[in-house]
Scaffold this motif. Structure first.
Motif, PDB file in Angstrom:
ATOM      1  N   CYS A   1      30.978 -42.269 -43.419  1.00  0.00           N
ATOM      2  CA  CYS A   1      30.576 -43.017 -44.609  1.00  0.00           C
ATOM      3  C   CYS A   1      30.914 -44.491 -44.423  1.00  0.00           C
ATOM      4  O   CYS A   1      31.751 -44.842 -43.593  1.00  0.00           O
ATOM      5  CB  CYS A   1      31.310 -42.503 -45.854  1.00  0.00           C
ATOM      6  SG  CYS A   1      31.004 -40.771 -46.253  1.00  0.00           S
ATOM      7  N   GLY A   2      30.288 -45.331 -45.236  1.00  0.00           N
ATOM      8  CA  GLY A   2      30.713 -46.720 -45.213  1.00  0.00           C
ATOM      9  C   GLY A   2      29.621 -47.713 -45.543  1.00  0.00           C
ATOM     10  O   GLY A   2      28.453 -47.376 -45.756  1.00  0.00           O
ATOM     11  N   ASP A   3      30.059 -48.959 -45.572  1.00  0.00           N
ATOM     12  CA  ASP A   3      29.172 -50.111 -45.697  1.00  0.00           C
ATOM     13  C   ASP A   3      28.992 -50.667 -44.291  1.00  0.00           C
ATOM     14  O   ASP A   3      29.896 -51.289 -43.746  1.00  0.00           O
ATOM     15  CB  ASP A   3      29.810 -51.150 -46.635  1.00  0.00           C
ATOM     16  CG  ASP A   3      28.940 -52.380 -46.837  1.00  0.00           C
ATOM     17  OD1 ASP A   3      27.992 -52.579 -46.053  1.00  0.00           O
ATOM     18  OD2 ASP A   3      29.217 -53.159 -47.766  1.00  0.00           O
ATOM     19  N   PHE A   4      27.814 -50.441 -43.706  1.00  0.00           N
ATOM     20  CA  PHE A   4      27.558 -50.810 -42.314  1.00  0.00           C
ATOM     21  C   PHE A   4      26.907 -52.187 -42.190  1.00  0.00           C
ATOM     22  O   PHE A   4      26.656 -52.634 -41.078  1.00  0.00           O
ATOM     23  CB  PHE A   4      26.683 -49.749 -41.645  1.00  0.00           C
ATOM     24  CG  PHE A   4      27.386 -48.434 -41.433  1.00  0.00           C
ATOM     25  CD1 PHE A   4      27.967 -48.126 -40.216  1.00  0.00           C
ATOM     26  CD2 PHE A   4      27.489 -47.508 -42.459  1.00  0.00           C
ATOM     27  CE1 PHE A   4      28.626 -46.930 -40.011  1.00  0.00           C
ATOM     28  CE2 PHE A   4      28.143 -46.303 -42.269  1.00  0.00           C
ATOM     29  CZ  PHE A   4      28.720 -46.012 -41.047  1.00  0.00           C
ATOM     30  N   ASN A   5      26.611 -52.831 -43.314  1.00  0.00           N
ATOM     31  CA  ASN A   5      25.981 -54.155 -43.297  1.00  0.00           C
ATOM     32  C   ASN A   5      24.806 -54.199 -42.338  1.00  0.00           C
ATOM     33  O   ASN A   5      24.636 -55.149 -41.566  1.00  0.00           O
ATOM     34  CB  ASN A   5      27.021 -55.232 -42.967  1.00  0.00           C
ATOM     35  CG  ASN A   5      27.820 -55.656 -44.197  1.00  0.00           C
ATOM     36  OD1 ASN A   5      27.251 -55.914 -45.254  1.00  0.00           O
ATOM     37  ND2 ASN A   5      29.126 -55.717 -44.069  1.00  0.00           N
ATOM     38  N   SER A   6      24.011 -53.151 -42.380  1.00  0.00           N
ATOM     39  CA  SER A   6      22.798 -53.038 -41.564  1.00  0.00           C
ATOM     40  C   SER A   6      21.762 -52.278 -42.382  1.00  0.00           C
ATOM     41  O   SER A   6      22.114 -51.385 -43.154  1.00  0.00           O
ATOM     42  CB  SER A   6      23.075 -52.295 -40.254  1.00  0.00           C
ATOM     43  OG  SER A   6      24.085 -52.948 -39.504  1.00  0.00           O
ATOM     44  N   VAL A   7      20.509 -52.627 -42.196  1.00  0.00           N
ATOM     45  CA  VAL A   7      19.454 -52.026 -43.007  1.00  0.00           C
ATOM     46  C   VAL A   7      18.801 -50.873 -42.254  1.00  0.00           C
ATOM     47  O   VAL A   7      18.906 -50.766 -41.027  1.00  0.00           O
ATOM     48  CB  VAL A   7      18.395 -53.086 -43.391  1.00  0.00           C
ATOM     49  CG1 VAL A   7      19.037 -54.237 -44.151  1.00  0.00           C
ATOM     50  CG2 VAL A   7      17.660 -53.599 -42.157  1.00  0.00           C
ATOM     51  N   PRO A   8      18.121 -49.978 -42.978  1.00  0.00           N
ATOM     52  CA  PRO A   8      17.436 -48.853 -42.328  1.00  0.00           C
ATOM     53  C   PRO A   8      16.404 -49.332 -41.313  1.00  0.00           C
ATOM     54  O   PRO A   8      15.695 -50.308 -41.539  1.00  0.00           O
ATOM     55  CB  PRO A   8      16.770 -48.128 -43.501  1.00  0.00           C
ATOM     56  CG  PRO A   8      17.583 -48.498 -44.693  1.00  0.00           C
ATOM     57  CD  PRO A   8      18.044 -49.902 -44.442  1.00  0.00           C
TER      58      PRO A   8
ATOM     59  N   THR B   1      19.565 -51.719 -48.828  1.00  0.00           N
ATOM     60  CA  THR B   1      20.418 -50.589 -48.459  1.00  0.00           C
ATOM     61  C   THR B   1      21.293 -50.985 -47.283  1.00  0.00           C
ATOM     62  O   THR B   1      20.783 -51.401 -46.237  1.00  0.00           O
ATOM     63  CB  THR B   1      19.571 -49.359 -48.076  1.00  0.00           C
ATOM     64  OG1 THR B   1      18.998 -48.793 -49.263  1.00  0.00           O
ATOM     65  CG2 THR B   1      20.423 -48.300 -47.401  1.00  0.00           C
ATOM     66  N   VAL B   2      22.599 -50.900 -47.475  1.00  0.00           N
ATOM     67  CA  VAL B   2      23.558 -51.125 -46.388  1.00  0.00           C
ATOM     68  C   VAL B   2      24.625 -50.041 -46.344  1.00  0.00           C
ATOM     69  O   VAL B   2      25.417 -49.990 -45.406  1.00  0.00           O
ATOM     70  CB  VAL B   2      24.250 -52.505 -46.517  1.00  0.00           C
ATOM     71  CG1 VAL B   2      23.243 -53.635 -46.333  1.00  0.00           C
ATOM     72  CG2 VAL B   2      24.975 -52.641 -47.843  1.00  0.00           C
TER      73      VAL B   2
END
Length: 563
Positions: free
Chosen positions: A366-373, A495-496
Motif C-alpha cells: 500500500c502507499g502513496d507512490f506519487n506516480s500515475v496509472p 490517482t497516486v
C-alpha cells in the motif's frame, strides 16, 4: 467550544447606540491592550455591532476604516481577518441576517459534531488568502455543506456479499471445500500531515480556513477510520507528535496494534501500519530507510515499513501475510530516486516474505507512490519488469504531461554499493543462490573464473522483481473511461495511491515476470469505489467539511487462500 451569547445580551445589543466621534476615528490605528470584539456581521436593525468585551494581544489593531460612517456601516466586515493573535475566539460567528443561525448551531441541531478552533491561529495563510477563503465559504455554505462524497461498495463475487452479511450477524468465518479461507480488509490512507499542509498552504486556497486546523481534521479522520472499520490500516503522512499524543492511543482504543516509522530528515511525519489484534498477531516489523549518507542519489528522507502478520483464524500454523506501506518521493523530475526507493522496498519484502518451502507468502503493498496509472514505475510494479534504456528521468512517474526533467536515466540507476541487484533483491542472498549453481560450472570450466566474475558486471537496463502483483483498482470507470481520483487539491486531481496484492492463481491471469510460486494467494472480494474529479468538486474538493485529508482512503476486502 464556546457557547453563543445569552439571549438577554443579544437583546441588549439591539438597543445599543454608540456615538462615533472624531477622536475615536483618529485612534483607530493606535495599539490597545483591551478592546471590543463584535460577533460577526451586525444585522441591519442595529446602529452598531454588538460589542463583546475581550482581552486581546497588545499588538492588535482596529481595521483601518477612515471613510465616512455610512461606508463603514454598509461594509461586509470580518473582524476575524485582522485578529491574528487573539485570546478569545468564537467559532465561525458570522451572521448575514437576523434570522440566520450560526453554523455551529446548525451543526448542533443537525446532530453533527463541532470542533472548536484553536485559540491561537497558525500560519496557514496570509491575509490575502483569507479573502479567497471567505468566497469559498459562501459558495460552500449555499451548495456543498449538504453534499457528501458518495462511495459504494463493489463486490466481485456473491460469496463475498454473503460472508459480509454473516459477519455483520456475528457468525464466524468458515472454510469452503478443501480451502481454508480467511477474510480481512485493508485500508491505505494518506491522512495529510499538518506540517505539510501548512508548508503548502497554496494547495488549499479553496478550503475554508477552519477546516484546515488539526483540531477539526483529526476527529473527522478518526471517524472515517471507525466507520470503514478495516482490519489493517496503512497510513501515510502520520505526523510524529500527533501519532505519539493522539493517533496511537485512539487507534489502540479501537483494538489496533500500531507500528510506526518516522522519516529520517527534518519533516516529522512517517508511515504507520496498524492491525486489529483480534485478527492478526505480529511476526516481525521491518522499517526501511531510503536515505543513505554514502550514496548521493539517496539523499531524500522517505521511508517504508514492512510487517509480517499471522492470521488468527482458520489458517495453518505457519500461515503469514506480508503487509508493506510506503510514501515515495514526490518530485516529478527525480524518477531515478523513485525507482531506487521502490527497489529498496521490494528487496526488503523479498527478504521478509519467503516461506520455508522457498515460495513467497501473500503480499500486499500500500502507499502513496506519487506516480500515475500507466507510468513506467506503475507498469514495473504490475508487470514485474522494466527496460529503462533511453527513458527520460521526468517520465518515470508520469506526473507531468510535459516533463521538465529530460535527462536520461543512467545505467545502472543506483550504484553497486547499495547492495541491491537489478532483480530487486539483496545481493548477498542472491550470491548465495548463485554460488551453488556456480560450483558445477567452475568444476567443469576451471580456467574461466575471470569470465564468471565479469558477467554480472555487464551493464543492464532491465529491472525485475519476482512478485505477481495486481492492483485493487482499475483507475478508470469502465462505462465512461473517466479517470478515478485518489487525491484532489487546488493544483491537481489524480490517482497516486494504490493497493497492490499478490493474486491467487484463480483470481487473475499471471503477470509477466512473475516466475516464483506463491503459497496460495489472495482473492479480491470487494473494494470501496472511488470517484471522479467532478464528483469531488461538487463538495468543494479536498479537504472539505466531512473529508479532512487531500487524499481519499482506499479500502479492499481479501480472502486468504491456502491450498
Amino acid at each position: 467550544r464556546h457557547s453563543m451569547l445569552p439571549r438577554h445580551v443579544q437583546r441588549l445589543g439591539r438597543d445599543w447606540i454608540t456615538h462615533w466621534n472624531g477622536s475615536q476615528i483618529l485612534a483607530l490605528n493606535s495599539p490597545v491592550s483591551s478592546c471590543m470584539r463584535w460577533a460577526g456581521h451586525y444585522p441591519p436593525w442595529a446602529s452598531f455591532p454588538l460589542p463583546i468585551s475581550a482581552d486581546f494581544s497588545a499588538h492588535w489593531r482596529f481595521p483601518p476604516f477612515f471613510g465616512p460612517w455610512r461606508q463603514f456601516q454598509s461594509s461586509n466586515w470580518h473582524l476575524d481577518n485582522y485578529t491574528q493573535s487573539c485570546c478569545f475566539h468564537l467559532p465561525n460567528p458570522s451572521m448575514k441576517s437576523e434570522g440566520e443561525e450560526p453554523l455551529t448551531k446548525k451543526r448542533r441541531l443537525s446532530g453533527q459534531d463541532d470542533t472548536s478552533i484553536p485559540e491561537q491561529q497558525t500560519n496557514l495563510s496570509n491575509q490575502k488568502e483569507v479573502s479567497s477563503l471567505s468566497v469559498a465559504q459562501n459558495e460552500e455554505k449555499h451548495g456543498c455543506e449538504k453534499g457528501t462524497i458518495k462511495r459504494h461498495w463493489e463486490y466481485f463475487c456473491q460469496q463475498s456479499k454473503t460472508m459480509k452479511i454473516a459477519k455483520n450477524k456475528g457468525s464466524d468465518q468458515s472454510s469452503t471445500g478443501s480451502e481454508a479461507t480467511f477474510d480481512f480488509t485493508v485500508m491505505s490512507y494518506n491522512i495529510l500531515s499538518q506540517n505539510l499542509l501548512e508548508d503548502n498552504s497554496h494547495l488549499y486556497k479553496h478550503c475554508r480556513q477552519r477546516l484546515l486546523f488539526w483540531t477539526y481534521r483529526f476527529p473527522n479522520i478518526l471517524q472515517e477510520i471507525k466507520e470503514l472499520d478495516a482490519d489493517v490500516l496503512c497510513l501515510q503522512e502520520v505526523q510524529e507528535d500527533h501519532y505519539r499524543t493522539e493517533i496511537k492511543s485512539s487507534l489502540e482504543s479501537l483494538g489496533y496494534h500500531c507500528e510506526y516509522k518516522m522519516r529520517t530528515g527534518r519533516k516529522p511525519d512517517g508511515c504507520a501500519i496498524c492491525f486489529k489484534t483480534s485478527k492478526f498477531s505480529l511476526i516481525s516489523s521491518n522499517p526501511v530507510e531510503f536515505f543513505r549518507r554514502d550514496i548521493p542519489l539517496l539523499d531524500r528522507d522517505n521511508v517504508g515499513l514492512v510487517l509480517l502478520l499471522q492470521p488468527r483464524f482458520h489458517c495453518k500454523a505457519n500461515a503469514a501475510i506480508c503487509i508493506a506501506n510506503t510514501h515515495l518521493l514526490y518530485n516529478p523530475r527525480r524518477g531515478d530516486i523513485k525507482l531506487t526507493q521502490l527497489a529498496m522496498l521490494l528487496a526488503e519484502i523479498a527478504s521478509v516474505a519467503p516461506q520455508k518451502d522457498g515460495s513467497f507468502c501473500p503480499i500486499i503493498i500500500c502507499g502513496d507512490f506519487n506516480s500515475v496509472p500507466g507510468s513506467p514505475l506503475y507498469r514495473f510494479i504490475k508487470e514485474g519488469k522494466l527496460n529503462y534504456e533511453g527513458l527520460a528521468i521526468g517520465k518515470v512517474s508520469g506526473q507531468e504531461q510535459f516533463p521538465r526533467g529530460q535527462r536520461i536515466l543512467s545505467i545502472p540507476i543506483w550504484p553497486k554499493k547499495l547492495g541491491i541487484s537489478q532483480n530487486c533483491v539483496y545481493e548477498i542472498k542472491q550470491q548465495k543462490k548463485e554460488e551453488n549453481a556456480g560450483e558445477k560450472l567452475e568444476s567443469s570450466k576451471p580456467d574461466n573464473t575471470q569470465e564468471i566474475v565479469i558477467a554480472p558486471e555487464k551493464l543492464s537496463s532491465k529491472l525485475r522483481h519476482h512478485f505477481k502483483l495486481s492492483s485493487v483498482y482499475s483507475h478508470y470507470f469502465p462505462e465512461t473511461g473517466i479517470p478515478e481520483v485518489t487525491t484532489c487539491h487546488s493544483r491537481s486531481a489524480v490517482t497516486v495511491d494504490y493497493i497492490f496484492y499478490s493474486a491467487a492463481n484463480d483470481d487473475t491471469a499471471d503477470q509477466p515476470g512473475a516466475e516464483d510460486s506463491f503459497c496460495g494467494g489472495l482473492k479480491l472480494l470487494g473494494r470501496l469505489a472511488l470517484v471522479t474529479e467532478k464528483d469531488l468538486w461538487t463538495v468543494n474538493g479536498l479537504p472539505n467539511e466531512n473529508n479532512s485529508s487531500d487524499h481519499l482512503p482506499l479500502l479492499a476486502e481479501f480472502r486468504l487462500i491456502e491450498r
